[in-house]
Design a protein around this motif. Sequence first.
Motif, PDB file in Angstrom:
ATOM      1  N   SER A 125       0.857  -1.178   0.000  1.00 42.60           N
ATOM      2  CA  SER A 125       0.000   0.000   0.000  1.00 42.60           C
ATOM      3  C   SER A 125       0.895   1.229   0.000  1.00 42.60           C
ATOM      4  O   SER A 125       2.111   1.113   0.187  1.00 42.60           O
ATOM      5  CB  SER A 125      -0.911   0.010   1.228  1.00 42.60           C
ATOM      6  OG  SER A 125      -0.196   0.495   2.359  1.00 42.60           O
ATOM      7  N   PRO A 126       0.343   2.414  -0.178  1.00 46.49           N
ATOM      8  CA  PRO A 126       1.174   3.619  -0.107  1.00 46.49           C
ATOM      9  C   PRO A 126       1.829   3.837   1.250  1.00 46.49           C
ATOM     10  O   PRO A 126       2.724   4.677   1.373  1.00 46.49           O
ATOM     11  CB  PRO A 126       0.179   4.744  -0.429  1.00 46.49           C
ATOM     12  CG  PRO A 126      -0.863   4.090  -1.279  1.00 46.49           C
ATOM     13  CD  PRO A 126      -1.022   2.724  -0.686  1.00 46.49           C
ATOM     14  N   ASP A 127       1.407   3.089   2.277  1.00 47.44           N
ATOM     15  CA  ASP A 127       2.000   3.221   3.609  1.00 47.44           C
ATOM     16  C   ASP A 127       3.098   2.207   3.895  1.00 47.44           C
ATOM     17  O   ASP A 127       3.848   2.364   4.863  1.00 47.44           O
ATOM     18  CB  ASP A 127       0.915   3.077   4.684  1.00 47.44           C
ATOM     19  CG  ASP A 127      -0.099   4.196   4.614  1.00 47.44           C
ATOM     20  OD1 ASP A 127       0.315   5.355   4.507  1.00 47.44           O
ATOM     21  OD2 ASP A 127      -1.307   3.898   4.645  1.00 47.44           O
ATOM     22  N   GLY A 128       3.190   1.145   3.085  1.00 47.09           N
ATOM     23  CA  GLY A 128       4.188   0.123   3.350  1.00 47.09           C
ATOM     24  C   GLY A 128       3.768  -1.211   2.777  1.00 47.09           C
ATOM     25  O   GLY A 128       3.017  -1.279   1.810  1.00 47.09           O
ATOM     26  N   ILE A 129       4.222  -2.288   3.406  1.00 43.71           N
ATOM     27  CA  ILE A 129       3.966  -3.635   2.904  1.00 43.71           C
ATOM     28  C   ILE A 129       3.181  -4.425   3.948  1.00 43.71           C
ATOM     29  O   ILE A 129       3.452  -4.334   5.147  1.00 43.71           O
ATOM     30  CB  ILE A 129       5.297  -4.336   2.540  1.00 43.71           C
ATOM     31  CG1 ILE A 129       5.060  -5.670   1.838  1.00 43.71           C
ATOM     32  CG2 ILE A 129       6.194  -4.492   3.755  1.00 43.71           C
ATOM     33  CD1 ILE A 129       6.333  -6.258   1.226  1.00 43.71           C
ATOM     34  N   GLY A 130       2.181  -5.178   3.487  1.00 44.04           N
ATOM     35  CA  GLY A 130       1.292  -5.867   4.408  1.00 44.04           C
ATOM     36  C   GLY A 130       1.888  -7.124   5.007  1.00 44.04           C
ATOM     37  O   GLY A 130       2.650  -7.845   4.360  1.00 44.04           O
ATOM     38  N   LEU A 131       1.545  -7.386   6.259  1.00 47.58           N
ATOM     39  CA  LEU A 131       1.914  -8.623   6.938  1.00 47.58           C
ATOM     40  C   LEU A 131       0.648  -9.241   7.511  1.00 47.58           C
ATOM     41  O   LEU A 131      -0.064  -8.601   8.288  1.00 47.58           O
ATOM     42  CB  LEU A 131       2.924  -8.353   8.063  1.00 47.58           C
ATOM     43  CG  LEU A 131       3.523  -9.573   8.782  1.00 47.58           C
ATOM     44  CD1 LEU A 131       4.868  -9.211   9.401  1.00 47.58           C
ATOM     45  CD2 LEU A 131       2.599 -10.139   9.865  1.00 47.58           C
ATOM     46  N   VAL A 132       0.372 -10.482   7.109  1.00 52.55           N
ATOM     47  CA  VAL A 132      -0.764 -11.227   7.650  1.00 52.55           C
ATOM     48  C   VAL A 132      -0.297 -12.630   7.995  1.00 52.55           C
ATOM     49  O   VAL A 132       0.109 -13.406   7.126  1.00 52.55           O
ATOM     50  CB  VAL A 132      -1.939 -11.303   6.652  1.00 52.55           C
ATOM     51  CG1 VAL A 132      -3.054 -12.180   7.223  1.00 52.55           C
ATOM     52  CG2 VAL A 132      -2.470  -9.916   6.341  1.00 52.55           C
ATOM     53  N   SER A 133      -0.309 -12.942   9.287  1.00 52.17           N
ATOM     54  CA  SER A 133      -0.035 -14.302   9.756  1.00 52.17           C
ATOM     55  C   SER A 133      -1.246 -14.747  10.563  1.00 52.17           C
ATOM     56  O   SER A 133      -2.251 -14.042  10.659  1.00 52.17           O
ATOM     57  CB  SER A 133       1.232 -14.324  10.614  1.00 52.17           C
ATOM     58  OG  SER A 133       0.993 -13.722  11.874  1.00 52.17           O
TER      59      SER A 133
END
Length: 265
Positions: A125-133
């Motif tokens: 996203s424009p804010d950074g990179i997603g993390l989903v665990s």
Amino acid sequence: MMRRLFTSALLCAALLLGWSDAAFSQRASRTGGSNLAPHQSGQTDVYILSFGLWGPQSVFESEARGAARILEQQLGSKNRTIVLSNTKRRSGATPATMVAAAQAAGHALDPEEDVLVLVLTSHGSPDGIGLVSRRDEGIVTPDNVRELLNEGRARNRVLIVSACYSGVFAKALADERTLVITAAAADRPSFGCQDGATWTYFGDAFFNKALRTEPRLNLAFERARQLVTAREKREGFDPSNPQIAGGNAVLERLRARCASLQRAC
């Protein structure tokens, strides 16, 4: 079009999540980093951390593993690599384990002589990179990644981010000793993140094609950018505009590393 809509929906969900920078930098746990080979006196060693962050889609685990394998082979980094990934069933790449991996690399390497390579692959996203665990969800921001790199202690660093809008990391983190390579510009999505795929478009072009025959990261990037742009045009996508920034001192050190391996770099 459906692929674009699906990716946009995932990004909107991710933007609702987040960590404070302090919370991210303070988390740590044990990881397999104690098995890293130590620095060899008198030469430049390369340490690799490769993290697949988005558990619901297997492409990111596949890309993190594939990227580490190819980088390790091309940069002579056997026994100096840590790969962490989230999957539908496993929480492998969490803030805690990523910090621990960076710290493990920092303990093994020589901060002045060695190079740390950090690979991140996920939705962005424009804010950074997603993390989903299975137990953590949020956005890993450029400030979070700066903390990770600092935990690794190396003065010479390479950051490779395969995600939409990943150019935000180049803007925030690139400097003379930090080479940043991203799959897209700060205002552009990237493509190829289907569940079950082996690579994203950028990962396939950079790691799987260009880097296999060209160990110089800047030249491999230029070839990958051509491949990605041609594929996007062929398939009717707007260009993602992959980015490269900074890292002149790092590239010099990597050339010296290639020379020690007797490769034409």
